[in-house]
Design an enzyme around this catalytic site. Structure first.
Site, PDB file in Angstrom:
ATOM      1  N   ARG A 112      76.674  56.684 142.320  1.00 54.09           N
ATOM      2  CA  ARG A 112      76.683  55.023 142.471  1.00 54.09           C
ATOM      3  C   ARG A 112      75.354  54.115 141.457  1.00 54.09           C
ATOM      4  O   ARG A 112      75.154  52.902 141.898  1.00 54.09           O
ATOM      5  CB  ARG A 112      76.644  54.828 143.370  1.00 54.09           C
ATOM      6  N   GLY A 113      74.292  55.309 140.597  1.00 51.93           N
ATOM      7  CA  GLY A 113      73.598  54.608 140.456  1.00 51.93           C
ATOM      8  C   GLY A 113      72.258  53.816 141.036  1.00 51.93           C
ATOM      9  O   GLY A 113      71.725  52.994 140.974  1.00 51.93           O
TER      10      GLY A 113
ATOM     11  N   TYR B 294      64.101  63.023 136.200  1.00 47.96           N
ATOM     12  CA  TYR B 294      62.786  62.184 136.628  1.00 47.96           C
ATOM     13  C   TYR B 294      62.575  61.891 134.534  1.00 47.96           C
ATOM     14  O   TYR B 294      62.289  60.984 134.484  1.00 47.96           O
ATOM     15  CB  TYR B 294      62.067  62.300 136.417  1.00 47.96           C
TER      16      TYR B 294
ATOM     17  N   LEU C  86      69.527  55.539 142.746  1.00 46.12           N
ATOM     18  CA  LEU C  86      68.434  56.122 141.823  1.00 46.12           C
ATOM     19  C   LEU C  86      67.718  54.805 141.108  1.00 46.12           C
ATOM     20  O   LEU C  86      66.601  54.694 140.713  1.00 46.12           O
ATOM     21  CB  LEU C  86      68.339  57.490 141.303  1.00 46.12           C
TER      22      LEU C  86
ATOM     23  N   PHE D  43      51.408  64.189 146.090  1.00 47.88           N
ATOM     24  CA  PHE D  43      51.849  62.908 147.029  1.00 47.88           C
ATOM     25  C   PHE D  43      52.966  62.598 147.570  1.00 47.88           C
ATOM     26  O   PHE D  43      53.350  62.136 147.761  1.00 47.88           O
ATOM     27  CB  PHE D  43      50.698  61.978 147.115  1.00 47.88           C
TER      28      PHE D  43
END
Length: 409
Positions: free
Chosen positions: A91-92, A123, A94, A409
């Site tokens: 659904r956008g 990514y 991210l 991290f």
């Protein structure tokens, strides 16, 4: 269903972190670990997607300084705790969080964003490129002779309490930070993560142990490890699970490895997250007995291309015009002239004809010297527009030591 981005409030942290736990399988962090992450969380850099009175996405960042080629440190946002609940996939959510975060990183004056990826394929579309690799080793200590160097017997080894040894070990780590691209200069308190040792995460091993190596009464190295006892029909065949090892001199490093080779009732040492040029590969007679595996580790994303490229040095003189594509952060798009050498660099807008064409993702991969521009070109991800420009730039972007991320991290 309306979804809004909203900054995290201090009192909301528990519910927000619950969603992080849920997205990573629903196994809750033990109370001690949860407290450590709470202390590390920078609430002002944490936010999420909010819908129907609850978090459906989360994202945050840590403020680090990242060592770059040449030894300088560059302010970098350590992107972390990025999740989207399964009810709100595709659904956008991210994309909107990534766009919001990169704009915030830019507003803070940080030229780089970095992350480790549980699913690396996600990514690249946001401009992050794999920039470092790590070794995973399973060293056969039965078939390999222990490391030996002149002066090794002059190194004193002491078993110490892991928590009480933190100040000495952190001083060693801090001295190593400028020596290798990819290392993180971190805020006080991060060193405590290195001795976090919940029984639920030991996988059958005993409690964490620490050995320090001293020369003339000064701690010059350390190793943290646990022993996983195992037995078969022939007798003991346990494993030393090495968590961290750092040393300031080769003889100290060799002494620590010799110690690990000699731990009773064990026949191998396993370790993850080591640099691909780890000296231990040259301290043994047969690398094949080290069970070498390699995988990517740190992903780098230039947020301000000009500032990022000017912040590092270059192995050989370079003068190249880069045509950069970055539709996700359009302020980076266009032509940049990079001029630099081993003493420093500049990078500014230009209208000159381009020599190389690439996206910001390839710049991220090449930035620390871990992946060659020539290798990326061989995969069709960098285009040479002026003959000879690729080879010259590829050599200049290199690093004499492999970049390495010392911890996640």
């Amino acid at each position: 269903m309306t979804t809004d981005l909203r900054e995290l409030r201090d009192a909301e942290w528990d519910g927000w972190f619950d969603k992080v736990d849920l997205a990573f399988g629903g196994v809750h962090e033990p109370p001690e670990g949860r407290a450590l992450w709470r202390e590390r969380t920078e609430v002002a850099r944490s936010f999420g997607a909010w819908a129907d009175g609850d978090w459906v996405g989360t994202a945050g960042a840590f403020s680090f300084w990242l060592t770059v080629p040449g030894g300088d440190r560059v302010a970098a946002a350590g992107v972390t705790m990025v999740t989207v609940q399964p009810t709100h996939r595709r659904r956008g959510v991210l994309r909107s969080m990534m766009r919001h975060q990169l704009a915030d990183v830019r507003a803070r004056g940080e030229s780089l964003a970095v992350l480790t990826a549980s699913e690396p394929a996600i990514y690249g579309r946001f401009g992050y490129g794999a920039a470092t690799q790590e070794l995973r080793l399973g060293v056969d200590t039965l078939r390999l002779a222990p490391p030996d160097l002149p002066g090794i017997d002059g190194v004193r080894l002491r078993l110490v309490d892991p928590a009480q040894s933190l100040p000495d070990c952190e001083r060693v780590y801090e001295q190593l930070v400028p020596t290798r691209p990819g290392m993180l200069a971190r805020r006080p308190g991060w060193e405590r993560m290195g001795v976090y040792d919940p029984e639920s995460e030991r996988d059958g091993a005993g409690k964490l142990q620490c050995v320090v190596a001293e020369v003339d009464g000064e701690v010059r190295g350390y190793a943290r490890y646990a022993v996983n006892p195992e037995w078969d029909h022939a007798g003991p065949c346990g494993a030393v699970r090495l968590r961290q090892i750092d040393a300031l001199e080769p003889v100290v490093y060799a002494a620590l490895w010799r110690y690990l080779f000699g731990i009773d009732l064990t026949s191998w040492v396993s370790v993850r997250g080591r640099p691909v040029d780890d000296p231990v590969l040259h301290l043994v007679a047969d690398m094949r007995r080290c069970g070498i595996e390699v995988r990517e580790s740190l992903f780098v994303r230039p947020v301000e291309v000009g500032e990022a490229l000017a912040a590092r040095t270059y192995l050989t003189p370079v003068d190249v015009v880069l045509e950069v594509a970055d539709p996700f952060c359009p302020w980076n798009e266009g032509r940049w002239r990079l001029s630099g050498d081993a003493k420093g660099a500049s990078c500014a807008r230009t209208t000159d004809a381009p020599d190389l064409a690439l996206s910001v993702r390839e710049l991220g991969s090449a930035y620390l010297g871990g992946f060659a521009l020539s290798a990326l070109a061989a995969a069709g991800r960098v285009q040479e527009l002026r003959p000879g420009a690729l080879q010259a730039a590829s050599v200049a972007f290199g690093s004499d030591v492999a970049p390495w991320l010392p911890h996640g991290f």
